[in-house]
Every structure is written in structure tokens, then in C-alpha cells.
Scaffold this motif. Structure first.
Motif, PDB file in Angstrom:
ATOM      1  N   GLY A  35       0.753  -1.308   0.053  1.00  0.00           N
ATOM      2  CA  GLY A  35       0.019  -0.014   0.019  1.00  0.00           C
ATOM      3  C   GLY A  35       0.814   1.284   0.052  1.00  0.00           C
ATOM      4  O   GLY A  35       0.081   2.228  -0.101  1.00  0.00           O
ATOM      5  N   THR A  36       2.133   1.273  -0.018  1.00  0.00           N
ATOM      6  CA  THR A  36       2.922   2.602   0.108  1.00  0.00           C
ATOM      7  C   THR A  36       2.928   3.087  -1.510  1.00  0.00           C
ATOM      8  O   THR A  36       3.328   2.389  -2.242  1.00  0.00           O
ATOM      9  N   GLN A  37       2.540   4.276  -1.411  1.00  0.00           N
ATOM     10  CA  GLN A  37       2.512   5.148  -2.760  1.00  0.00           C
ATOM     11  C   GLN A  37       3.607   6.161  -2.623  1.00  0.00           C
ATOM     12  O   GLN A  37       3.692   6.908  -1.847  1.00  0.00           O
ATOM     13  N   PRO A 134      12.865  -4.016   2.772  1.00  0.00           N
ATOM     14  CA  PRO A 134      11.919  -3.878   1.413  1.00  0.00           C
ATOM     15  C   PRO A 134      11.976  -2.487   1.049  1.00  0.00           C
ATOM     16  O   PRO A 134      11.811  -1.718   2.038  1.00  0.00           O
ATOM     17  N   THR A 135      11.806  -2.426  -0.402  1.00  0.00           N
ATOM     18  CA  THR A 135      11.428  -1.092  -0.825  1.00  0.00           C
ATOM     19  C   THR A 135      10.399  -0.420  -0.179  1.00  0.00           C
ATOM     20  O   THR A 135      10.191   0.722   0.078  1.00  0.00           O
ATOM     21  N   ASN A 136       9.113  -1.161   0.023  1.00  0.00           N
ATOM     22  CA  ASN A 136       7.944  -0.704   0.535  1.00  0.00           C
ATOM     23  C   ASN A 136       7.790  -0.421   2.084  1.00  0.00           C
ATOM     24  O   ASN A 136       6.882  -0.094   2.606  1.00  0.00           O
ATOM     25  N   GLN A 137       9.254  -0.837   2.655  1.00  0.00           N
ATOM     26  CA  GLN A 137       9.043  -0.524   4.136  1.00  0.00           C
ATOM     27  C   GLN A 137      10.032   0.414   4.573  1.00  0.00           C
ATOM     28  O   GLN A 137      10.323   0.514   6.053  1.00  0.00           O
ATOM     29  N   GLY A 202       5.740   0.026  -4.083  1.00  0.00           N
ATOM     30  CA  GLY A 202       6.082   1.273  -3.299  1.00  0.00           C
ATOM     31  C   GLY A 202       7.249   1.909  -3.890  1.00  0.00           C
ATOM     32  O   GLY A 202       7.918   2.779  -3.346  1.00  0.00           O
ATOM     33  N   SER A 203       7.523   1.798  -5.091  1.00  0.00           N
ATOM     34  CA  SER A 203       8.661   2.512  -5.855  1.00  0.00           C
ATOM     35  C   SER A 203       8.133   3.574  -6.939  1.00  0.00           C
ATOM     36  O   SER A 203       7.067   3.339  -7.247  1.00  0.00           O
ATOM     37  N   THR A 204       9.070   4.414  -7.088  1.00  0.00           N
ATOM     38  CA  THR A 204       8.425   5.451  -8.066  1.00  0.00           C
ATOM     39  C   THR A 204       8.564   4.548  -9.425  1.00  0.00           C
ATOM     40  O   THR A 204       7.625   5.467 -10.358  1.00  0.00           O
ATOM     41  N   ALA A 205       8.859   3.724  -9.726  1.00  0.00           N
ATOM     42  CA  ALA A 205       8.931   2.868 -10.824  1.00  0.00           C
ATOM     43  C   ALA A 205       7.382   2.474 -11.306  1.00  0.00           C
ATOM     44  O   ALA A 205       6.858   2.548 -12.081  1.00  0.00           O
ATOM     45  N   PRO A 235       8.828  -7.212  -3.497  1.00  0.00           N
ATOM     46  CA  PRO A 235       9.316  -6.402  -2.537  1.00  0.00           C
ATOM     47  C   PRO A 235      10.715  -5.785  -2.650  1.00  0.00           C
ATOM     48  O   PRO A 235      10.844  -4.692  -2.296  1.00  0.00           O
ATOM     49  N   ASN A 236      11.508  -6.222  -3.451  1.00  0.00           N
ATOM     50  CA  ASN A 236      12.869  -5.941  -3.970  1.00  0.00           C
ATOM     51  C   ASN A 236      13.220  -5.822  -5.290  1.00  0.00           C
ATOM     52  O   ASN A 236      12.716  -6.741  -5.922  1.00  0.00           O
TER      53      ASN A 236
END
Length: 335
Positions: A35-37, A134-137, A202-205, A235-236
Motif C-alpha cells: 500500500g505504500t504510494q 524492502p523497498t515498500n518498508q 512502493g517504488s517510483t517505477a 518487495p525488492n
């Protein structure tokens, strides 16, 4: 199984990456959450430091940070009392933050910067605890106090500055497409139509693909079953490269800086499209309100840009990202 193994043998560098991924001792990996935007960043240019007036409404220069200072404060005092700086990092991004399979130690451009911050605050570069996240954490890890700072190729943008506090920018990059060298994919364009594209959750990509996927499939279709596995959102970033190598996806969208490292790991893949299609800046992140720590990190970066940045760039990145003249100039806000 035979088909999968044959595809793996067709890609170079897999064994080294698998060994690196297997070495997780002494590093905490935080649980995955959805859910991270994280929308895209605003462009800026290299040059001398500049001061940007604070904006009450809107966000035009998210990379503008607090002026640097060597003074202490409550956050720094707590770190000094503990005797360790706790840093959220990656352990899977070649050249940035990764485990050397020969030594088991964490290495890379971000790792060197994290050690420089620890040395400034605590007097020793090894006065540090690394926690792989992980990226979104990245944002949750800061907000729940799991880490003091995140040094993990984290793009500064308008959405994130409402959630965490950033240092001035220490690297400029942008989004780019990674695909097999013989692929018909030519970049972030209509050649993605009908293709399966992987990105980190959760990445800009992922945000870029949400805005315009050019007809590519980039979202996982979950049916609510517990056995569902993420194939397209992971996640990564290294998970995307593995999926690309296995033939499960056709391309990866990620930061050009990370994609260059992945291409260095596997000569069978290449960056597509010539140049990044966005302009983004990495910053060191900490929890909102930790102004003393932000200012101290900015002070470290002031010195880091005068020589250590170039040394780290030449050591870790120049072979895969040649031609970068130096770090982006810092921007500071007033008001």
C-alpha cells in the motif's frame, strides 16, 4: 523444471546473486506490507547550493532540505547514548548496498555514505547497525522507530516529504527500462504493449507505470487466495531481475542507477531507451520532526561532496554509470 533450469543457465551472474541473497546473517529483514504510494520527483540541476523559500501550499522543490548544522539535539543525543546508528539499507542492489558473497560484508555506495554519517555522529564508521528493509518498508521502518535513517536509493518526492524528512540530494538518477539485449522492447514506449513488466512495490517505477503503462501488464491479479505470489510487483528490485532471468516477465522498470548495477550482474540484459524518462534524486531519510538529525546529515553531505563522494563514485559506480561529473548541488529551504 528442466525448462526453468535451461533458462537460468542462459543468463550469466545468477550464481553470484543467489549467493549474495543467501547471506543474510546479522541483518534484519523487515516484513512486507502493501500500500505504500510513492510518486515521482521534481527535477533540479547540478551546481552551487541554493536556497528555496518554503511553500505553504503545493510542492515544487521537494529536494530542498533544512540548512546543515553540526549542533546536537534530542535525536542525536539518543543515538550517542545508544552508541550505534541504526540504518535501513538494501542488501541486494549491486554497487549500492549488497552483500559481498566472498566476505559476507555489506558494501556499496550507500553503505559508504551510511558509515560516513556514523563516523561523524559517533566517531567511528563501524558504530552502526544495518537493517535490510524492502523497498515498500522504508517509510514504515522510520515511522515506527525501527531505524534512525534510511540510506537506500530512496527518491525524494512530494508525497514522501509529507511522510518522512529528507536530507539534501546526494545522487541524481531517473527511471529506465531493463530488458534482455535481444528483446524487441526499445524503452519506455509503445514497445511495452502486451508485455509483462516487473517493478518493486512502493517504488517510483510502479507509480510511473500506473500513470502510463503503454499497454503493458504490471499489476498482479490476486484472487484472494493465500497461495497468491507476487510476480509483477515485488518487495525488492533484485526479485524483478530474477523473474526476468526466469522468463516470467519481459522487462523491468527501475531507477537507471539500479538497473545499471543489474546489467553489470548479468551481461545478457541491457538498459533500453538511451536515457532515463524521469529525473529523480536520492536523499537520506529520517522520521518527520527529527530536525537535528536532518541538519547533521546535511552537514556530513556538505563535506562528503568535497571529495569522498567522488572517491565512492569512482570505487562503486563509474564502471556502470560513467560520465557523472559530481553530486547534485544541495538545495536548502527557508521559512
Amino acid at each position: 523444471m528442466r525448462d526453468v533450469r535451461s533458462r537460468i543457465r542462459g543468463w550469466e551472474g545468477v550464481a553470484g546473486m543467489a549467493a549474495a541473497c543467501a547471506l543474510t546473517a546479522a541483518v534484519t529483514l523487515l516484513p512486507l506490507a502493501r500500500g505504500t504510494q510513492e510518486p515521482g520527483a521534481e527535477p533540479a540541476t547540478q551546481g552551487v547550493a541554493s536556497v528555496v523559500p518554503a511553500k505553504e501550499d503545493g510542492c515544487t522543490t521537494p529536494e530542498a532540505s533544512l540548512p546543515s548544522s553540526t549542533a546536537g539535539g534530542p535525536t542525536i543525543d539518543a543515538i550517542v547514548q545508544r552508541g550505534k546508528l541504526i540504518v535501513g539499507v538494501d542488501q541486494n542492489s549491486y554497487r549500492w548496498g549488497y552483500r559481498n558473497p566472498a566476505t559476507g560484508g555489506l558494501e556499496g555506495f550507500d553503505i559508504d555514505l551510511a558509515r560516513a554519517i556514523a563516523k561523524d555522529i559517533l566517531g567511528r564508521p563501524d558504530a552502526i547497525i544495518f537493517r535490510a528493509i524492502p523497498t515498500n518498508q522504508r517509510i514504515p521502518a522510520l515511522n515506527n522507530g525501527t531505524v534512525d535513517i534510511v540510506v537506500r536509493t530512496m527518491t525524494i518526492n512530494c508525497a514522501r516529504v509529507k511522510q518522512v524528512a529528507f536530507s539534501t540530494a546526494y545522487f541524481q538518477t531517473g527511471q529506465q527500462v531493463l530488458a534482455p539485449k535481444g528483446s524487441s522492447i526499445t524503452g519506455y514506449d509503445k514497445s511495452l504493449s502486451g508485455k509483462k513488466v516487473c517493478s518493486a512495490e512502493g517504488s517510483t517505477a510502479y507509480e510511473a507505470l500506473e500513470k502510463n503503462s503503454f499497454g503493458a501488464t504490471f499489476k498482479d491479479a490476486h484472487d484472494g487466495q493465500a497461495s497468491d505470489e507476487d510476480q509483477l510487483t515485488v518487495p525488492n528490485q533484485l526479485d524483478c531481475l530474477v523473474r526476468l532471468q526466469l522468463g516470467l516477465v519481459d522487462a523491468v522498470v527501475t531507477d537507471a542507477a539500479l538497473a545499471a548495477g543489474q546489467a553489470a550482474q548479468d551481461p545478457a540484459v541491457a538498459l533500453k531507451g538511451g536515457k532515463p524518462f524521469t529525473t529523480e534524486f536520492y536523499g537520506v531519510a529520517t522520521k518527520l520532526g527529527n530536525d537535528d538529525l536532518v541538519r547533521r546529515v546535511n552537514s556530513v553531505l556538505d563535506d562528503y561532496r568535497k571529495g569522498p563522494w567522488t572517491e565512492a563514485y569512482n570505487k562503486w559506480l563509474v564502471a556502470d554509470l560513467p560520465g557523472i561529473p559530481g553530486p547534485p548541488a544541495p538545495k536548502y529551504r527557508t521559512g
